[in-house]
Design a protein around this motif. Structure first.
Motif, mmCIF file in Angstrom:
data_model
loop_
_atom_site.group_PDB
_atom_site.id
_atom_site.type_symbol
_atom_site.label_atom_id
_atom_site.label_comp_id
_atom_site.label_asym_id
_atom_site.label_seq_id
_atom_site.Cartn_x
_atom_site.Cartn_y
_atom_site.Cartn_z
ATOM 1 N N GLN A 1 7.058 1.607 -7.101
ATOM 2 C CA GLN A 1 7.680 2.930 -7.161
ATOM 3 C C GLN A 1 8.304 3.177 -8.533
ATOM 4 O O GLN A 1 8.175 4.270 -9.079
ATOM 5 C CB GLN A 1 8.731 3.077 -6.068
ATOM 6 C CG GLN A 1 8.144 3.213 -4.690
ATOM 7 C CD GLN A 1 9.195 3.259 -3.603
ATOM 8 O OE1 GLN A 1 10.318 2.806 -3.783
ATOM 9 N NE2 GLN A 1 8.818 3.801 -2.461
ATOM 10 N N ASN A 2 8.959 2.184 -9.080
ATOM 11 C CA ASN A 2 9.544 2.338 -10.414
ATOM 12 C C ASN A 2 8.467 2.612 -11.461
ATOM 13 O O ASN A 2 8.650 3.448 -12.348
ATOM 14 C CB ASN A 2 10.353 1.099 -10.793
ATOM 15 C CG ASN A 2 11.633 0.981 -10.010
ATOM 16 O OD1 ASN A 2 12.157 1.968 -9.498
ATOM 17 N ND2 ASN A 2 12.146 -0.228 -9.903
ATOM 18 N N LYS A 3 7.338 1.913 -11.352
ATOM 19 C CA LYS A 3 6.240 2.127 -12.299
ATOM 20 C C LYS A 3 5.638 3.519 -12.124
ATOM 21 O O LYS A 3 5.344 4.207 -13.095
ATOM 22 C CB LYS A 3 5.179 1.050 -12.113
ATOM 23 C CG LYS A 3 4.108 1.064 -13.156
ATOM 24 C CD LYS A 3 3.441 -0.283 -13.222
ATOM 25 C CE LYS A 3 2.461 -0.361 -14.347
ATOM 26 N NZ LYS A 3 3.084 -0.672 -15.613
ATOM 27 N N ILE B 1 0.961 5.372 -3.714
ATOM 28 C CA ILE B 1 2.136 6.226 -3.818
ATOM 29 C C ILE B 1 1.689 7.666 -4.006
ATOM 30 O O ILE B 1 0.935 7.970 -4.932
ATOM 31 C CB ILE B 1 3.031 5.780 -4.986
ATOM 32 C CG1 ILE B 1 3.510 4.354 -4.731
ATOM 33 C CG2 ILE B 1 4.197 6.733 -5.171
ATOM 34 C CD1 ILE B 1 4.258 3.726 -5.871
ATOM 35 N N VAL B 2 2.160 8.540 -3.123
ATOM 36 C CA VAL B 2 1.881 9.976 -3.202
ATOM 37 C C VAL B 2 3.133 10.648 -3.729
ATOM 38 O O VAL B 2 4.234 10.414 -3.223
ATOM 39 C CB VAL B 2 1.512 10.542 -1.810
ATOM 40 C CG1 VAL B 2 1.233 12.033 -1.895
ATOM 41 C CG2 VAL B 2 0.330 9.804 -1.222
ATOM 42 N N GLY B 3 2.966 11.467 -4.754
ATOM 43 C CA GLY B 3 4.122 12.122 -5.346
ATOM 44 C C GLY B 3 3.769 13.451 -5.973
ATOM 45 O O GLY B 3 2.625 13.901 -5.909
ATOM 46 N N ARG B 4 4.771 14.065 -6.557
ATOM 47 C CA ARG B 4 4.605 15.378 -7.183
ATOM 48 C C ARG B 4 4.885 15.278 -8.678
ATOM 49 O O ARG B 4 5.797 14.588 -9.102
ATOM 50 C CB ARG B 4 5.587 16.374 -6.581
ATOM 51 C CG ARG B 4 5.489 16.577 -5.091
ATOM 52 C CD ARG B 4 4.476 17.558 -4.694
ATOM 53 N NE ARG B 4 4.831 18.868 -5.196
ATOM 54 C CZ ARG B 4 4.203 19.971 -4.858
ATOM 55 N NH1 ARG B 4 3.225 19.920 -3.998
ATOM 56 N NH2 ARG B 4 4.542 21.126 -5.361
ATOM 57 N N VAL B 5 4.083 16.001 -9.433
ATOM 58 C CA VAL B 5 4.292 16.115 -10.872
ATOM 59 C C VAL B 5 3.840 17.506 -11.289
ATOM 60 O O VAL B 5 2.708 17.903 -11.026
ATOM 61 C CB VAL B 5 3.568 15.002 -11.663
ATOM 62 C CG1 VAL B 5 2.078 15.025 -11.453
ATOM 63 C CG2 VAL B 5 3.903 15.079 -13.132
ATOM 64 N N GLY B 6 4.745 18.266 -11.853
ATOM 65 C CA GLY B 6 4.420 19.599 -12.352
ATOM 66 C C GLY B 6 3.858 20.525 -11.299
ATOM 67 O O GLY B 6 3.002 21.350 -11.591
ATOM 68 N N TYR C 1 -1.241 7.729 -6.689
ATOM 69 C CA TYR C 1 -1.437 6.590 -7.580
ATOM 70 C C TYR C 1 -1.576 5.335 -6.748
ATOM 71 O O TYR C 1 -0.947 5.200 -5.701
ATOM 72 C CB TYR C 1 -0.252 6.410 -8.531
ATOM 73 C CG TYR C 1 -0.175 7.448 -9.616
ATOM 74 C CD1 TYR C 1 -1.117 7.480 -10.636
ATOM 75 C CD2 TYR C 1 0.846 8.379 -9.641
ATOM 76 C CE1 TYR C 1 -1.046 8.436 -11.638
ATOM 77 C CE2 TYR C 1 0.930 9.331 -10.637
ATOM 78 C CZ TYR C 1 -0.022 9.346 -11.641
ATOM 79 O OH TYR C 1 0.047 10.286 -12.626
ATOM 80 N N ARG C 2 -2.381 4.428 -7.241
ATOM 81 C CA ARG C 2 -2.466 3.085 -6.673
ATOM 82 C C ARG C 2 -1.946 2.124 -7.729
ATOM 83 O O ARG C 2 -2.474 2.063 -8.834
ATOM 84 C CB ARG C 2 -3.897 2.725 -6.302
ATOM 85 C CG ARG C 2 -4.356 3.413 -5.043
ATOM 86 C CD ARG C 2 -5.700 2.912 -4.605
ATOM 87 N NE ARG C 2 -6.033 3.475 -3.300
ATOM 88 C CZ ARG C 2 -7.190 3.317 -2.710
ATOM 89 N NH1 ARG C 2 -8.138 2.593 -3.294
ATOM 90 N NH2 ARG C 2 -7.418 3.852 -1.523
ATOM 91 N N VAL C 3 -0.905 1.403 -7.371
ATOM 92 C CA VAL C 3 -0.330 0.403 -8.261
ATOM 93 C C VAL C 3 -0.748 -0.957 -7.709
ATOM 94 O O VAL C 3 -0.338 -1.349 -6.624
ATOM 95 C CB VAL C 3 1.204 0.514 -8.324
ATOM 96 C CG1 VAL C 3 1.764 -0.509 -9.286
ATOM 97 C CG2 VAL C 3 1.633 1.922 -8.728
ATOM 98 N N TYR C 4 -1.606 -1.653 -8.462
ATOM 99 C CA TYR C 4 -2.140 -2.932 -8.017
ATOM 100 C C TYR C 4 -1.154 -4.052 -8.305
ATOM 101 O O TYR C 4 -0.227 -3.907 -9.110
ATOM 102 C CB TYR C 4 -3.488 -3.198 -8.689
ATOM 103 C CG TYR C 4 -4.582 -2.322 -8.091
ATOM 104 C CD1 TYR C 4 -5.358 -2.774 -7.038
ATOM 105 C CD2 TYR C 4 -4.794 -1.036 -8.562
ATOM 106 C CE1 TYR C 4 -6.347 -1.977 -6.478
ATOM 107 C CE2 TYR C 4 -5.772 -0.225 -8.005
ATOM 108 C CZ TYR C 4 -6.540 -0.700 -6.964
ATOM 109 O OH TYR C 4 -7.490 0.098 -6.398
ATOM 110 N N ASN C 5 -1.353 -5.182 -7.636
ATOM 111 C CA ASN C 5 -0.448 -6.320 -7.752
ATOM 112 C C ASN C 5 -0.360 -6.865 -9.178
ATOM 113 O O ASN C 5 0.654 -7.450 -9.555
ATOM 114 C CB ASN C 5 -0.856 -7.431 -6.797
ATOM 115 C CG ASN C 5 -0.689 -7.018 -5.353
ATOM 116 O OD1 ASN C 5 0.054 -6.110 -5.028
ATOM 117 N ND2 ASN C 5 -1.390 -7.700 -4.467
ATOM 118 N N ASP C 6 -1.401 -6.656 -9.997
ATOM 119 C CA ASP C 6 -1.362 -7.126 -11.382
ATOM 120 C C ASP C 6 -0.621 -6.167 -12.311
ATOM 121 O O ASP C 6 -0.530 -6.412 -13.515
ATOM 122 C CB ASP C 6 -2.778 -7.387 -11.906
ATOM 123 C CG ASP C 6 -3.619 -6.121 -12.021
ATOM 124 O OD1 ASP C 6 -3.141 -5.030 -11.684
ATOM 125 O OD2 ASP C 6 -4.772 -6.241 -12.466
#
Length: 57
Positions: free
Chosen positions: A13-15, A35-40, A46-51
């Motif tokens: 989430q921080n990333k 992570i589903v979010g809003r921008v503009g 986004y998918r944030v992988y373990n690496d």
């Protein structure tokens, strides 16, 4: 959630917040955190992988 999963989700989430205005939903999976979010005014996922890599879906 297990302690390691909670920490992994928090880091993801921080990333993702580097790119998002705010987060709507978070879905942890074994390989990545989605992570589903809003921008503009747009909704993005986004998918944030373990690496540590992050990809827009």
């Amino acid at each position: 959630m297990a302690k390691d999963t909670t920490e992994r989700v928090k880091n993801a989430q921080n990333k993702a917040l580097e790119h998002l205005d705010y987060i709507l939903e978070t879905f942890p999976t074994p390989d990545f955190v989605e992570i589903v979010g809003r921008v503009g005014g747009d909704t993005v996922t986004y998918r944030v992988y373990n690496d540590g890599s992050i990809y827009e879906k």
